[in-house]
Design a protein around this motif. Sequence first.
Motif, mmCIF file in Angstrom:
data_model
loop_
_atom_site.group_PDB
_atom_site.id
_atom_site.type_symbol
_atom_site.label_atom_id
_atom_site.label_comp_id
_atom_site.label_asym_id
_atom_site.label_seq_id
_atom_site.Cartn_x
_atom_site.Cartn_y
_atom_site.Cartn_z
ATOM 1 N N GLN A 208 0.796 -1.260 0.046
ATOM 2 C CA GLN A 208 0.054 -0.032 0.062
ATOM 3 C C GLN A 208 0.844 1.237 -0.005
ATOM 4 O O GLN A 208 0.606 2.209 -0.621
ATOM 5 C CB GLN A 208 -1.028 0.082 1.235
ATOM 6 N N LYS A 239 -7.360 -3.498 -4.750
ATOM 7 C CA LYS A 239 -7.837 -3.131 -3.370
ATOM 8 C C LYS A 239 -6.993 -1.751 -3.071
ATOM 9 O O LYS A 239 -7.418 -0.883 -2.037
ATOM 10 C CB LYS A 239 -7.794 -4.106 -2.529
ATOM 11 N N ARG A 242 -8.626 1.852 -4.471
ATOM 12 C CA ARG A 242 -10.124 2.221 -4.077
ATOM 13 C C ARG A 242 -10.044 3.038 -3.021
ATOM 14 O O ARG A 242 -9.211 3.059 -2.050
ATOM 15 C CB ARG A 242 -10.811 0.765 -3.660
ATOM 16 N N TYR A 243 -11.251 3.785 -2.818
ATOM 17 C CA TYR A 243 -11.576 4.521 -1.619
ATOM 18 C C TYR A 243 -11.459 3.769 -0.344
ATOM 19 O O TYR A 243 -11.077 4.197 0.656
ATOM 20 C CB TYR A 243 -12.983 5.226 -1.820
ATOM 21 N N ASN A 244 -12.016 2.531 -0.162
ATOM 22 C CA ASN A 244 -12.039 1.787 1.057
ATOM 23 C C ASN A 244 -10.959 0.997 1.376
ATOM 24 O O ASN A 244 -10.592 0.012 1.472
ATOM 25 C CB ASN A 244 -12.981 0.541 0.797
ATOM 26 N N GLY A 245 -9.905 2.224 1.904
ATOM 27 C CA GLY A 245 -8.752 1.879 2.495
ATOM 28 C C GLY A 245 -7.574 1.822 1.531
ATOM 29 O O GLY A 245 -6.508 1.474 1.764
ATOM 30 N N ARG A 248 -7.087 6.053 -2.952
ATOM 31 C CA ARG A 248 -7.868 7.127 -3.278
ATOM 32 C C ARG A 248 -8.233 7.962 -1.855
ATOM 33 O O ARG A 248 -8.529 9.121 -1.754
ATOM 34 C CB ARG A 248 -9.381 6.646 -3.945
ATOM 35 N N GLU A 249 -8.321 6.957 -0.984
ATOM 36 C CA GLU A 249 -8.717 7.427 0.618
ATOM 37 C C GLU A 249 -7.767 8.000 1.183
ATOM 38 O O GLU A 249 -7.691 9.123 1.818
ATOM 39 C CB GLU A 249 -9.309 6.421 1.305
ATOM 40 N N LYS A 250 -6.437 7.348 1.052
ATOM 41 C CA LYS A 250 -5.368 7.653 2.078
ATOM 42 C C LYS A 250 -4.764 8.911 1.346
ATOM 43 O O LYS A 250 -4.095 9.648 2.335
ATOM 44 C CB LYS A 250 -4.377 6.276 1.822
ATOM 45 N N ARG A 252 -6.205 11.382 -0.064
ATOM 46 C CA ARG A 252 -7.326 12.417 -0.279
ATOM 47 C C ARG A 252 -6.945 13.642 0.588
ATOM 48 O O ARG A 252 -7.170 14.719 -0.033
ATOM 49 C CB ARG A 252 -8.680 11.908 0.370
ATOM 50 N N GLU A 324 -19.627 9.073 -7.853
ATOM 51 C CA GLU A 324 -19.868 7.603 -7.718
ATOM 52 C C GLU A 324 -19.869 6.717 -8.896
ATOM 53 O O GLU A 324 -20.539 7.326 -10.194
ATOM 54 C CB GLU A 324 -21.289 7.268 -7.037
ATOM 55 N N ASP A 333 -13.836 0.052 -7.258
ATOM 56 C CA ASP A 333 -14.580 0.315 -6.254
ATOM 57 C C ASP A 333 -16.123 -0.331 -6.216
ATOM 58 O O ASP A 333 -16.652 -0.634 -7.096
ATOM 59 C CB ASP A 333 -14.941 1.930 -6.317
#
Length: 333
Positions: A208, A239, A242-245, A248-250, A252, A324, A333
């Motif tokens: 990651q 994975k 993605r946004y979920n962890g 894209r999330e980290k 942001r 979305e 996602d």
Amino acid sequence: MTLFEHPGPAPGVFDDPELMLVRQHLLALDPEGARFARVLRETIDQLLDGEHTGRFDWNDLHKTEKTHAGTLIEINLLREFGFASGDDLDYLIEGIEVDCKFSQKQYGWMIPPEALDEICLVVWADDHQKLWSAGLLRADRSRLTTSGNVTKKGNRDGKFRLTKEHHSLVCWLWPDAPLEENLLLHIDKETQAAILNAGAGSKRSPGQSKVNELFRRVQGRRISRTVIRTLARQKDYMKRVRYNGGAREKLRNEGYLICGDYPNHQAVARQLGLPVPQEGENVSIRIVEAKPHHAGQPRVLLEGRQWVKAGPDDPEERAPLLPETKKLSSNHD
């Protein structure tokens, strides 16, 4: 529009109706060489096997793997184009036996005795040069030179090669065509080292950290899923995007958008003036809310505000969420 103009056949080729028939058939199947190029890119990536090995450089392959490249390319081309297998040689094209030969060096093809006087499909690719070529050759026994190689048991290997003066025997289909870039191989060494060393002290998820650093440092360029697979080194490698962890999330909070191949993500990339990610690709960019000094810059409306590409002096701002998507895929996602 083709990638390049097809060269005319080599002198004397017009006197070889079988070779001309095979040439016409291959060009009809793949006028721009796009399918050939994709097979070569995928075969090289198959050999590198980045998901399990972390490799991205042809020079890191074992000798036996490099030797196996010719067999894999022969098989993958057969599958891509639906060629029939020949009785004596690799393919049967328009009722004509054709042998497939791959070399890691231009004009380095070794012609076995069974292919003498037959038609050979000769293929070359170089990941470092980002080039590939394919052509046809009538393996004229009188014009080829014995290789001179001797086996460990002292026997001649019985193969033949093209000498420099016989290079004109090749009837090129796609000479020096562009090979899709191997991004990790061609980015500058400093950036490459920063990405590969990211998360070196982490026991939880070094993959990651590497993917995050990739998207930080390589902005505004299409990044294929092969790159993600090589860095993440796990089965569900997407994975890590993605946004979920994922990235894209980290990333942001640092202001990064990572646009994928969804139509609404592609629209965002297009409005920001970025390369539009194609299937399996992502493009990252750091953005900020548009201010007076950003006048004239491409912008996109997200979460009710206008956003532009961040300049080096723009402070970090938390990025908005991308639209979305309803695209169903196990890799997204």
